[in-house]
Every structure is written in C-alpha cells, then in structure tokens.
Design a protein around this motif. Structure first.
Motif, PDB file in Angstrom:
ATOM      1  N   PRO A 106       0.833  -1.203   0.000  1.00  0.00           N
ATOM      2  CA  PRO A 106       0.000   0.000   0.000  1.00  0.00           C
ATOM      3  C   PRO A 106       0.873   1.261   0.000  1.00  0.00           C
ATOM      4  O   PRO A 106       1.992   1.236   0.537  1.00  0.00           O
ATOM      5  CB  PRO A 106      -0.808  -0.123   1.302  1.00  0.00           C
ATOM      6  CG  PRO A 106      -0.748  -1.573   1.653  1.00  0.00           C
ATOM      7  CD  PRO A 106       0.579  -2.064   1.169  1.00  0.00           C
ATOM      8  N   PRO A 107       0.396   2.355  -0.582  1.00  0.00           N
ATOM      9  CA  PRO A 107       1.189   3.595  -0.639  1.00  0.00           C
ATOM     10  C   PRO A 107       1.724   4.053   0.713  1.00  0.00           C
ATOM     11  O   PRO A 107       2.873   4.500   0.810  1.00  0.00           O
ATOM     12  CB  PRO A 107       0.190   4.604  -1.220  1.00  0.00           C
ATOM     13  CG  PRO A 107      -0.718   3.777  -2.062  1.00  0.00           C
ATOM     14  CD  PRO A 107      -0.883   2.486  -1.303  1.00  0.00           C
ATOM     15  N   SER A 108       0.894   3.946   1.772  1.00  0.00           N
ATOM     16  CA  SER A 108       1.343   4.396   3.089  1.00  0.00           C
ATOM     17  C   SER A 108       2.514   3.555   3.593  1.00  0.00           C
ATOM     18  O   SER A 108       3.468   4.084   4.179  1.00  0.00           O
ATOM     19  CB  SER A 108       0.181   4.332   4.094  1.00  0.00           C
ATOM     20  OG  SER A 108      -0.341   3.007   4.177  1.00  0.00           O
ATOM     21  N   VAL A 109       2.447   2.251   3.355  1.00  0.00           N
ATOM     22  CA  VAL A 109       3.535   1.364   3.773  1.00  0.00           C
ATOM     23  C   VAL A 109       4.771   1.629   2.920  1.00  0.00           C
ATOM     24  O   VAL A 109       5.902   1.648   3.425  1.00  0.00           O
ATOM     25  CB  VAL A 109       3.113  -0.119   3.662  1.00  0.00           C
ATOM     26  CG1 VAL A 109       4.274  -1.038   4.027  1.00  0.00           C
ATOM     27  CG2 VAL A 109       1.911  -0.396   4.541  1.00  0.00           C
ATOM     28  N   ASN A 110       4.566   1.830   1.625  1.00  0.00           N
ATOM     29  CA  ASN A 110       5.683   2.131   0.729  1.00  0.00           C
ATOM     30  C   ASN A 110       6.395   3.413   1.146  1.00  0.00           C
ATOM     31  O   ASN A 110       7.627   3.490   1.133  1.00  0.00           O
ATOM     32  CB  ASN A 110       5.177   2.274  -0.713  1.00  0.00           C
ATOM     33  CG  ASN A 110       5.410   1.020  -1.536  1.00  0.00           C
ATOM     34  OD1 ASN A 110       6.472   0.411  -1.463  1.00  0.00           O
ATOM     35  ND2 ASN A 110       4.423   0.620  -2.306  1.00  0.00           N
ATOM     36  N   LEU A 111       5.617   4.437   1.504  1.00  0.00           N
ATOM     37  CA  LEU A 111       6.208   5.706   1.919  1.00  0.00           C
ATOM     38  C   LEU A 111       7.012   5.535   3.197  1.00  0.00           C
ATOM     39  O   LEU A 111       8.127   6.055   3.322  1.00  0.00           O
ATOM     40  CB  LEU A 111       5.104   6.753   2.121  1.00  0.00           C
ATOM     41  CG  LEU A 111       5.572   8.182   2.412  1.00  0.00           C
ATOM     42  CD1 LEU A 111       6.425   8.713   1.268  1.00  0.00           C
ATOM     43  CD2 LEU A 111       4.366   9.097   2.636  1.00  0.00           C
ATOM     44  N   TRP A 112       6.460   4.780   4.154  1.00  0.00           N
ATOM     45  CA  TRP A 112       7.183   4.516   5.401  1.00  0.00           C
ATOM     46  C   TRP A 112       8.470   3.753   5.126  1.00  0.00           C
ATOM     47  O   TRP A 112       9.538   4.098   5.635  1.00  0.00           O
ATOM     48  CB  TRP A 112       6.290   3.706   6.345  1.00  0.00           C
ATOM     49  CG  TRP A 112       6.999   3.247   7.590  1.00  0.00           C
ATOM     50  CD1 TRP A 112       7.193   3.952   8.732  1.00  0.00           C
ATOM     51  CD2 TRP A 112       7.643   1.973   7.781  1.00  0.00           C
ATOM     52  NE1 TRP A 112       7.910   3.209   9.649  1.00  0.00           N
ATOM     53  CE2 TRP A 112       8.199   1.982   9.085  1.00  0.00           C
ATOM     54  CE3 TRP A 112       7.791   0.843   6.997  1.00  0.00           C
ATOM     55  CZ2 TRP A 112       8.892   0.895   9.604  1.00  0.00           C
ATOM     56  CZ3 TRP A 112       8.479  -0.241   7.514  1.00  0.00           C
ATOM     57  CH2 TRP A 112       9.020  -0.212   8.804  1.00  0.00           C
ATOM     58  N   LEU A 113       8.382   2.709   4.276  1.00  0.00           N
ATOM     59  CA  LEU A 113       9.550   1.898   3.957  1.00  0.00           C
ATOM     60  C   LEU A 113      10.582   2.705   3.192  1.00  0.00           C
ATOM     61  O   LEU A 113      11.795   2.590   3.449  1.00  0.00           O
ATOM     62  CB  LEU A 113       9.121   0.680   3.124  1.00  0.00           C
ATOM     63  CG  LEU A 113      10.213  -0.315   2.726  1.00  0.00           C
ATOM     64  CD1 LEU A 113      10.841  -0.942   3.969  1.00  0.00           C
ATOM     65  CD2 LEU A 113       9.645  -1.405   1.813  1.00  0.00           C
ATOM     66  N   GLY A 114      10.117   3.526   2.250  1.00  0.00           N
ATOM     67  CA  GLY A 114      11.035   4.344   1.464  1.00  0.00           C
ATOM     68  C   GLY A 114      11.823   5.312   2.322  1.00  0.00           C
ATOM     69  O   GLY A 114      13.033   5.508   2.118  1.00  0.00           O
ATOM     70  N   LYS A 115      11.147   5.922   3.294  1.00  0.00           N
ATOM     71  CA  LYS A 115      11.846   6.855   4.187  1.00  0.00           C
ATOM     72  C   LYS A 115      12.858   6.122   5.055  1.00  0.00           C
ATOM     73  O   LYS A 115      13.943   6.646   5.342  1.00  0.00           O
ATOM     74  CB  LYS A 115      10.830   7.594   5.049  1.00  0.00           C
ATOM     75  CG  LYS A 115      10.007   8.625   4.287  1.00  0.00           C
ATOM     76  CD  LYS A 115       9.039   9.355   5.206  1.00  0.00           C
ATOM     77  CE  LYS A 115       8.239  10.397   4.438  1.00  0.00           C
ATOM     78  NZ  LYS A 115       7.288  11.128   5.312  1.00  0.00           N
ATOM     79  N   LYS A 116      12.485   4.910   5.487  1.00  0.00           N
ATOM     80  CA  LYS A 116      13.406   4.125   6.307  1.00  0.00           C
ATOM     81  C   LYS A 116      14.649   3.721   5.522  1.00  0.00           C
ATOM     82  O   LYS A 116      15.767   3.732   6.049  1.00  0.00           O
ATOM     83  CB  LYS A 116      12.690   2.868   6.816  1.00  0.00           C
ATOM     84  CG  LYS A 116      11.681   3.102   7.917  1.00  0.00           C
ATOM     85  CD  LYS A 116      12.349   3.486   9.221  1.00  0.00           C
ATOM     86  CE  LYS A 116      11.343   3.612  10.353  1.00  0.00           C
ATOM     87  NZ  LYS A 116      12.010   4.010  11.630  1.00  0.00           N
ATOM     88  N   LEU A 117      14.451   3.348   4.262  1.00  0.00           N
ATOM     89  CA  LEU A 117      15.560   2.831   3.458  1.00  0.00           C
ATOM     90  C   LEU A 117      16.367   3.919   2.760  1.00  0.00           C
ATOM     91  O   LEU A 117      17.585   3.817   2.620  1.00  0.00           O
ATOM     92  CB  LEU A 117      15.023   1.844   2.406  1.00  0.00           C
ATOM     93  CG  LEU A 117      14.406   0.548   2.923  1.00  0.00           C
ATOM     94  CD1 LEU A 117      13.836  -0.257   1.762  1.00  0.00           C
ATOM     95  CD2 LEU A 117      15.445  -0.278   3.682  1.00  0.00           C
ATOM     96  N   GLY A 120      15.592   7.636   3.025  1.00  0.00           N
ATOM     97  CA  GLY A 120      15.532   8.982   3.572  1.00  0.00           C
ATOM     98  C   GLY A 120      14.306   9.763   3.119  1.00  0.00           C
ATOM     99  O   GLY A 120      13.421   9.246   2.443  1.00  0.00           O
ATOM    100  N   GLU A 121      14.260  11.037   3.513  1.00  0.00           N
ATOM    101  CA  GLU A 121      13.129  11.905   3.195  1.00  0.00           C
ATOM    102  C   GLU A 121      13.139  12.330   1.729  1.00  0.00           C
ATOM    103  O   GLU A 121      14.197  12.442   1.111  1.00  0.00           O
ATOM    104  CB  GLU A 121      13.169  13.154   4.081  1.00  0.00           C
ATOM    105  CG  GLU A 121      12.992  12.889   5.571  1.00  0.00           C
ATOM    106  CD  GLU A 121      11.563  12.504   5.918  1.00  0.00           C
ATOM    107  OE1 GLU A 121      10.654  12.841   5.137  1.00  0.00           O
ATOM    108  OE2 GLU A 121      11.372  11.864   6.978  1.00  0.00           O
ATOM    109  N   ILE A 122      11.939  12.580   1.210  1.00  0.00           N
ATOM    110  CA  ILE A 122      11.801  13.060  -0.169  1.00  0.00           C
ATOM    111  C   ILE A 122      12.369  14.467  -0.268  1.00  0.00           C
ATOM    112  O   ILE A 122      12.127  15.321   0.586  1.00  0.00           O
ATOM    113  CB  ILE A 122      10.320  13.060  -0.605  1.00  0.00           C
ATOM    114  CG1 ILE A 122       9.818  11.618  -0.719  1.00  0.00           C
ATOM    115  CG2 ILE A 122      10.133  13.802  -1.926  1.00  0.00           C
ATOM    116  CD1 ILE A 122       8.346  11.496  -1.060  1.00  0.00           C
ATOM    117  N   VAL A 123      13.158  14.705  -1.310  1.00  0.00           N
ATOM    118  CA  VAL A 123      13.790  15.991  -1.552  1.00  0.00           C
ATOM    119  C   VAL A 123      13.082  16.667  -2.724  1.00  0.00           C
ATOM    120  O   VAL A 123      12.872  16.046  -3.766  1.00  0.00           O
ATOM    121  CB  VAL A 123      15.292  15.824  -1.876  1.00  0.00           C
ATOM    122  CG1 VAL A 123      15.930  17.172  -2.176  1.00  0.00           C
ATOM    123  CG2 VAL A 123      16.005  15.130  -0.726  1.00  0.00           C
TER     124      VAL A 123
END
Length: 290
Positions: free
Chosen positions: A264-275, A277-280
């Motif tokens: 799900p997008p929310s899980v993907n966003l959480w995982l992406g930030k963990k792996l 970092g924050e979106i620039v």
C-alpha cells in the motif's frame, strides 16, 4: 519423478540455438534476437516434452491439467513477445547489452557469447525445469493445480497491466503530453517493478503444477528466477535510472520503498523513508511526486 531422460539434451539444444543467434549477432553487430528466446523457447519446449511421451505415458496424464497448463504458457509467451515487438524490439539492442558493448569494446564479440547468450541460457533453463514436472505429472487434478492456475493468471495479469501502463506512459512522453519523469501511479505506485513480480509469480505457478510429483530439486527453477530479479535485475535497472534521472528517481524510491512486492502507498512511503531517507524537492518533479 526421475530426471527426464532428455533434460540434458534439451539444454544442449538451447545452448546450440543460442550459439546460432550469437553467430547472427556477429554478422549484424546486434544482439536483439536473443530476447526472443526468453518468450519463444518455453512454449516450444512444452510441446516437445509432451510429444516425446509414449502413448502409455500420455494415457496416465491429467487432461484437465494439460488443457490448463498449455494455454497458460502459450498466452505468457505471446504476451511477452508482443510487448517486446510493440516497444520496437526488432533491431533494438537491449540497453544492458549495448552498455556491455561499450564497456568491453573490441572484446565484446567473444565475451557476449558467455555473458549474453550462454548466460541467458542458464537463467532460462533453470525456471524451465518446472515445465517438466507440470507436463509429466501423472497425479489426478488436485488443489495444487488450482493454486498453480491462479498464480500463473495473477502473474500474467500483473505483467500485462504493468506493461500496458508503462507503454502508455512512454507514448505520452513521446507525444509531450505529460511532464512527469517517472510513472508513479497504478501498479507503479505499489511497486517499483510490478512487471518483475508478475514474471516471478508466473514461474512459481508453473512449479506448482508439478508439486507432489516432481523431484524436490525442481524448486531450483522458481528460486532461480526469484533470485535473478531480486538480486540482479532490480539493481541493474535502478542504477541506470539513477544515472539518467538522478534525484527524481531517488525520490521515487523514497515514495515507493518496495522494489518488487506490492505494498500500500502508506507502507511504501514509510519503507522508502526508512531505506532511502526523506523526499527531496526537485523542480522537475514537483508535480509528479506530490
């Protein structure tokens, strides 16, 4: 199920066929024909395995399984070939091989035999081991066949919709009807490579057709294709994407953290930030990643 008596002969034939295509590549200085092997050889091998069986062996097979397995492999092969052709595959050398041609220079002519042709032979032959188990399975049609069918259909469906949306996105870019740099909607918002997941599912489905009959080592087939995509294909593709699209693609990874599995997008966003970092914020992607 004992190892099929013609299994090693089939491998030699595949090596020989790839060697012929290798000689063709030397003449035309292009490796594009090798891509047709991936989608063309499994359907051919399926029929060859069946035609080699004696009448006695054939009489022991499950008709419902055969009339399910054969069309699935044919549809998979046709879809993959059609997608390749629709993207201008004839005469177009895969970027991976084009990069190798530049990297190895004058040595590419002989390196390509092992890295392109016989290397692909290994990765194709291993998952095809599952076809032997499915075609030669003498068990009655059972629940594993249902699981196999649904898994194959899910794989073909994933690949189809992922490729259709990507092809549409590519056409929009060519027509300059979109300013987006990265496709990040639909299946591509749930996984960075949903088409890879589809291919993995398809070969696990083929394996399931032989469960309970085939030798346990046949599982090397779907494990090999899974390892290929998770361990090699994702990195190769994403290294190239980062080289060409820089921070825009890195932000896509931060937004869609899963490389292959649908999340799900929310899980993907959480995982992406963990792996990653924050979106620039990048000017060229302000609209595409918001």
């Amino acid at each position: 199920m004992a190892p099929p008596p013609n299994m090693w002969l089939d491998l030699i034939i595949l090596l020989g066929l790839n060697f012929v295509l290798y000689l063709h590549s030397l003449l035309v200085k292009n490796t594009f024909m090798v891509d047709f092997i991936w989608s063309g050889w499994p359907p051919i091998l399926t029929y060859v395995i069946f035609l080699r069986l004696t009448s006695e062996e054939t009489s022991q097979l499950s008709l419902p399984r055969l009339i399910t397995l054969f069309p699935l492999i044919m549809v998979w092969g046709f879809r993959l070939t059609h997608n390749f052709l629709s993207r201008g595959g004839v005469g177009h050398e895969d970027w991976r091989y084009a990069d190798m041609r530049v990297k190895f220079g004058k040595h590419f002519w002989w390196i390509s035999l092992f890295s392109v042709y016989w290397g692909q032979t290994a990765f194709l032959w291993l998952p095809m081991l599952s076809i032997y188990g499915g075609v030669m399975n003498t068990q009655s049609y059972n629940s594993w066949d249902i699981v196999a069918t649904l898994t194959c259909l899910a794989g073909i469906g994933l690949e189809t919709f992922a490729d259709m949306s990507m092809n549409n996105f590519i056409n929009l870019k060519k027509q300059k009807k979109t300013d987006k740099v990265i496709l990040d909607t639909g299946l591509w918002a749930l996984s960075r490579h949903p088409n890879y997941l589809g291919e993995i599912c398809f070969w696990w489905g083929i394996y399931f057709f032989g469960v309970g009959y085939a030798e346990k080592w046949i599982i090397a087939g779907p494990l090999a294709i899974t390892g290929l995509f998770f361990g090699v294909s994702v990195k190769l593709m994403e290294d190239r994407q980062e080289e060409n699209k820089g921070e825009v693609f890195r932000n896509y990874k931060r937004k869609v953290g899963s490389g292959i599995i649908l999340l799900p997008p929310s899980v993907n966003l959480w995982l992406g930030k963990k792996l990653y970092g924050e979106i620039v914020t990048v000017d060229s992607e302000k609209e595409s990643l918001n």
